[in-house]
Motif scaffolding. Structure first.
Motif, PDB file in Angstrom:
ATOM      1  N   ALA A 187       0.884  -1.426  -0.165  1.00 54.71           N
ATOM      2  CA  ALA A 187       0.172  -0.049   0.067  1.00 54.71           C
ATOM      3  C   ALA A 187       0.793   1.380   0.176  1.00 54.71           C
ATOM      4  CB  ALA A 187      -0.956  -0.027   1.267  1.00 54.71           C
ATOM      5  N   LEU A 188       1.810   1.257  -0.983  1.00 54.27           N
ATOM      6  CA  LEU A 188       2.950   2.325  -0.998  1.00 54.27           C
ATOM      7  C   LEU A 188       2.426   3.562  -0.996  1.00 54.27           C
ATOM      8  CD1 LEU A 188       5.340   0.245  -3.396  1.00 54.27           C
ATOM      9  CD2 LEU A 188       5.240   0.546  -0.715  1.00 54.27           C
ATOM     10  N   HIS A 189       2.975   4.443  -0.338  1.00 56.34           N
ATOM     11  CA  HIS A 189       2.860   6.013  -0.305  1.00 56.34           C
ATOM     12  C   HIS A 189       4.179   6.588  -0.630  1.00 56.34           C
ATOM     13  CE1 HIS A 189       3.961   5.988   3.770  1.00 56.34           C
ATOM     14  NE2 HIS A 189       3.003   5.176   3.724  1.00 56.34           N
ATOM     15  N   VAL A 226       3.040  -8.466   4.126  1.00 54.80           N
ATOM     16  CA  VAL A 226       2.255  -8.117   5.100  1.00 54.80           C
ATOM     17  C   VAL A 226       2.356  -9.209   6.338  1.00 54.80           C
ATOM     18  CG1 VAL A 226      -0.148  -7.641   6.022  1.00 54.80           C
ATOM     19  CG2 VAL A 226       0.613  -6.836   3.551  1.00 54.80           C
ATOM     20  N   ASN A 227       3.332  -8.860   7.208  1.00 56.08           N
ATOM     21  CA  ASN A 227       3.667 -10.090   8.080  1.00 56.08           C
ATOM     22  C   ASN A 227       2.836 -10.328   9.372  1.00 56.08           C
ATOM     23  OD1 ASN A 227       5.381 -11.468   9.589  1.00 56.08           O
ATOM     24  ND2 ASN A 227       5.996  -9.915  10.820  1.00 56.08           N
ATOM     25  N   LYS A 284      -7.668  -6.021   7.442  1.00 59.55           N
ATOM     26  CA  LYS A 284      -8.134  -4.697   7.177  1.00 59.55           C
ATOM     27  C   LYS A 284      -6.993  -4.111   6.271  1.00 59.55           C
ATOM     28  CE  LYS A 284     -12.755  -3.721   8.958  1.00 59.55           C
ATOM     29  NZ  LYS A 284     -13.280  -2.914   9.898  1.00 59.55           N
ATOM     30  N   TYR A 285      -5.630  -4.648   6.625  1.00 58.50           N
ATOM     31  CA  TYR A 285      -4.654  -3.963   6.042  1.00 58.50           C
ATOM     32  C   TYR A 285      -4.627  -3.757   4.549  1.00 58.50           C
ATOM     33  CZ  TYR A 285       0.086  -1.783   6.469  1.00 58.50           C
ATOM     34  OH  TYR A 285       1.077  -0.991   6.192  1.00 58.50           O
ATOM     35  N   PRO A 286      -4.526  -2.560   4.123  1.00 57.40           N
ATOM     36  CA  PRO A 286      -4.805  -2.327   2.659  1.00 57.40           C
ATOM     37  C   PRO A 286      -3.747  -2.923   1.916  1.00 57.40           C
ATOM     38  CG  PRO A 286      -3.972  -0.431   3.998  1.00 57.40           C
ATOM     39  CD  PRO A 286      -4.269  -1.161   4.598  1.00 57.40           C
ATOM     40  N   ARG A 287      -4.206  -3.829   0.982  1.00 55.82           N
ATOM     41  CA  ARG A 287      -3.207  -4.418  -0.394  1.00 55.82           C
ATOM     42  C   ARG A 287      -3.565  -3.785  -1.603  1.00 55.82           C
ATOM     43  NH1 ARG A 287      -4.369  -7.529   4.339  1.00 55.82           N
ATOM     44  NH2 ARG A 287      -2.769  -9.326   4.873  1.00 55.82           N
ATOM     45  N   THR A 288      -2.743  -3.374  -2.187  1.00 59.67           N
ATOM     46  CA  THR A 288      -2.732  -2.563  -3.448  1.00 59.67           C
ATOM     47  C   THR A 288      -1.507  -3.049  -4.382  1.00 59.67           C
ATOM     48  OG1 THR A 288      -1.635  -0.900  -2.521  1.00 59.67           O
ATOM     49  CG2 THR A 288      -3.943  -0.709  -2.397  1.00 59.67           C
ATOM     50  N   ILE A 289      -1.519  -4.130  -4.674  1.00 60.78           N
ATOM     51  CA  ILE A 289      -0.172  -4.734  -5.257  1.00 60.78           C
ATOM     52  C   ILE A 289       0.033  -4.272  -6.737  1.00 60.78           C
ATOM     53  CG2 ILE A 289      -1.084  -7.090  -5.765  1.00 60.78           C
ATOM     54  CD1 ILE A 289       2.365  -6.101  -4.799  1.00 60.78           C
ATOM     55  N   GLU A 290      -0.981  -4.121  -7.546  1.00 60.30           N
ATOM     56  CA  GLU A 290      -0.770  -3.726  -9.016  1.00 60.30           C
ATOM     57  C   GLU A 290      -0.176  -2.159  -9.156  1.00 60.30           C
ATOM     58  OE1 GLU A 290       0.136  -5.628 -10.959  1.00 60.30           O
ATOM     59  OE2 GLU A 290      -0.446  -7.511  -9.784  1.00 60.30           O
ATOM     60  N   THR A 291      -1.002  -1.402  -7.902  1.00 64.43           N
ATOM     61  CA  THR A 291      -0.405  -0.014  -8.115  1.00 64.43           C
ATOM     62  C   THR A 291       0.959   0.149  -7.438  1.00 64.43           C
ATOM     63  OG1 THR A 291      -2.743   0.280  -7.365  1.00 64.43           O
ATOM     64  CG2 THR A 291      -1.484   2.254  -7.347  1.00 64.43           C
ATOM     65  N   ASP A 292       1.033  -0.811  -6.497  1.00 66.30           N
ATOM     66  CA  ASP A 292       2.541  -0.869  -5.798  1.00 66.30           C
ATOM     67  C   ASP A 292       3.609  -1.118  -6.889  1.00 66.30           C
ATOM     68  OD1 ASP A 292       1.001  -0.414  -3.485  1.00 66.30           O
ATOM     69  OD2 ASP A 292       1.512  -2.323  -2.606  1.00 66.30           O
ATOM     70  N   ARG A 350      -2.306   3.272   6.510  1.00 67.42           N
ATOM     71  CA  ARG A 350      -3.690   3.226   7.110  1.00 67.42           C
ATOM     72  C   ARG A 350      -4.479   4.385   6.999  1.00 67.42           C
ATOM     73  NH1 ARG A 350      -0.124   0.504  10.786  1.00 67.42           N
ATOM     74  NH2 ARG A 350      -0.993  -1.862  11.461  1.00 67.42           N
ATOM     75  N   ASN A 351      -3.899   5.457   6.496  1.00 66.50           N
ATOM     76  CA  ASN A 351      -4.912   6.700   6.298  1.00 66.50           C
ATOM     77  C   ASN A 351      -5.826   6.497   5.217  1.00 66.50           C
ATOM     78  OD1 ASN A 351      -2.808   7.872   7.944  1.00 66.50           O
ATOM     79  ND2 ASN A 351      -1.659   9.257   6.404  1.00 66.50           N
ATOM     80  N   VAL A 352      -5.554   5.466   4.241  1.00 65.97           N
ATOM     81  CA  VAL A 352      -6.715   5.312   3.253  1.00 65.97           C
ATOM     82  C   VAL A 352      -8.011   4.802   3.778  1.00 65.97           C
ATOM     83  CG1 VAL A 352      -5.339   5.003   1.459  1.00 65.97           C
ATOM     84  CG2 VAL A 352      -6.018   2.954   2.924  1.00 65.97           C
ATOM     85  N   ARG A 353      -7.880   4.274   5.195  1.00 62.73           N
ATOM     86  CA  ARG A 353      -8.804   3.896   6.126  1.00 62.73           C
ATOM     87  C   ARG A 353      -9.618   4.788   6.751  1.00 62.73           C
ATOM     88  NH1 ARG A 353      -7.051  -0.544   9.829  1.00 62.73           N
ATOM     89  NH2 ARG A 353      -9.320  -0.502  10.528  1.00 62.73           N
TER      90      ARG A 353
END
Ligand code: AMP
Length: 281
Positions: free
Chosen positions: A32-34, A57-58, A70-78, A189-192
Motif C-alpha cells: 500500500a505504497l505511498h 504483510v507479516n 483490513k490492512y490495505p493491499r494494492t499490489i498492482e498499483t504498488d 492506514r490513512n486510506v482507512r
C-alpha cells in the motif's frame, strides 16, 4: 524491474549482482505504497547500485486480527509505483516462503528496554514478530544498506539493535518522515480514514508541534498533559500514549535537561484506525 516470489530465485540474482561488485540497498515494506515509502526507495537509489523492495504483510507482528485482515493491499498499483521509481527488484514472497517451518519464532532477542515502552507495551508480541521478519528478510537479501523510516521510530531503534546483536554486515539508514500538506504523517492506514476523520487527523502532528513549542514555557509533565488534552479534545480521537522520552534509550524523563536529545512519540485511535507519529523536540 525484476519480480521474485521465491527465496531461491532472489538469492540467485543477488549473489550474481554481488559477485559483480554491486552494492545492495533494501527497503522492506508491507505495501500500500505511498510517498513515504518511495522516499526510502529514492534514498536507496542514491546510495546503492541495486535497490530491492519487499512487500510482505507479516502476520506475526499483528496483535489484532482485524488490523491484519483490513490492512490495505494494492499490489498492482504498488508494482507500477516501484517501476516509476526505478526500483530494481520487487520481492513478493508468500507466508509459506518466509516461514517454511511455521510462524513460531525460533530466536529471542534481548532488546533491553527498547521494546518495552510505547508500542511494546500496547502491542504485545509486535516487536518480536517484527524482528523475526526483518531478520529473515535480511538473511535472504543480505543488503549492504537497510532503509527504514523515522515514522516508526521505536522500530528502527530496535532494528539497529538487532543488527548489533546479530553482527550483520548491514548499515541502517533512517529516513525522515514524509508528511501530507496538513502535517499528517503518511501511512498506509490513512486510506482507512473517513473524510471527516482525515481532517481531524491533522491534530496529531499539530499536537507534536505544540509540544515542541511548549519546551521552554512549560515543564515536561505539563507539556505531556497539554498534548494529551489537545488530542482528547477532538471527538473521535482516543490517545493510546503521548510520551516525551530520551531519543536514544526511550526512557521516560522528568526534566527537559535529562537527555541530550528528546523525542515525543504518540499513538492514537481515530475511529477504528490506529495511527502513530513522532517529532524530535
Ligand atoms: P510499512 O509498510 O508501514 O511497514 O513501512 C515500511 C517502511 O516505510 C518503514 O521503514 C516505515 O518507517 C517507512 N515509512 C512509513 N511511512 C513513512 C513516512 N510517512 N515517511 C517515511 N517513511 C515511512
Amino acid at each position: 524491474m525484476k519480480n521474485f516470489e521465491t527465496v531461491k530465485a532472489i538469492q540467485k540474482f543477488i549473489t550474481s549482482e554481488k559477485s559483480k561488485g554491486k552494492s545492495i540497498g533494501f527497503v522492506p515494506t508491507m505495501g500500500a505504497l505511498h510517498v513515504g515509502h518511495l522516499s526510502l526507495i529514492e534514498q536507496a537509489r542514491t546510495k546503492t547500485d541495486v535497490v530491492v523492495c519487499s512487500i510482505f504483510v507479516n502476520p506475526t507482528q499483528f496483535d489484532n486480527q482485524e488490523d491484519l485482515t483490513k490492512y490495505p493491499r494494492t499490489i498492482e498499483t504498488d508494482r507500477q509505483l516501484l517501476i516509476d521509481y526505478q526500483t530494481d527488484v520487487l520481492f513478493l514472497p508468500t507466508v509459506q516462503e518466509i516461514y517454511p517451518n511455521g510462524m513460531e519464532p525460533t530466536e529471542e532477542y534481548d532488546f533491553g528496554y527498547l521494546d518495552q515502552p510505547m508500542e511494546g507495551a500496547f502491542r504485545k508480541g509486535h516487536f518480536a514478530g517484527m524482528a523475526q521478519v526483518v531478520k529473515r528478510l535480511l538473511d535472504i537479501v543480505q543488503p549492504d544498506y537497510l532503509f527504514m523510516g523515522q515514522k516508526d521510530y521505536q522500530q528502527q531503534l530496535i532494528v539497529g539493535r538487532l543488527l548489533e546483536l546479530t553482527g550483520m554486515d548491514t548499515a541502517l539508514v533512517t529516513c525522515p518522515i514524509v508528511r501530507e500538506e496538513d502535517g499528517l504523517a503518511m501511512s498506509s492506514r490513512n486510506v482507512r480514514l473517513s473524510a471527516e476523520e482525515r481532517k481531524k487527523a491533522a491534530t496529531i502532528s499539530a499536537t507534536l508541534r505544540q509540544a515542541k513549542a511548549d519546551r521552554g514555557n512549560y515543564t515536561l509533565a505539563q507539556t505531556q498533559e497539554r498534548a494529551i488534552e489537545c488530542l482528547n479534545a477532538v471527538d473521535g480521537i482516543r490517545v493510546v500514549y503521548f510520551e516525551i522520552v530520551d531519543a536514544k534509550t526511550l526512557e521516560s524523563l522528568d526534566n527537559w535537561e535529562d537527555a541530550e536529545q528528546l523525542i515525543a512519540c504518540t499513538a492514537v485511535h481515530l475511529g477504528s484506525v490506529r495511527l502513530i507519529d513522532n517529532l524530535f523536540l
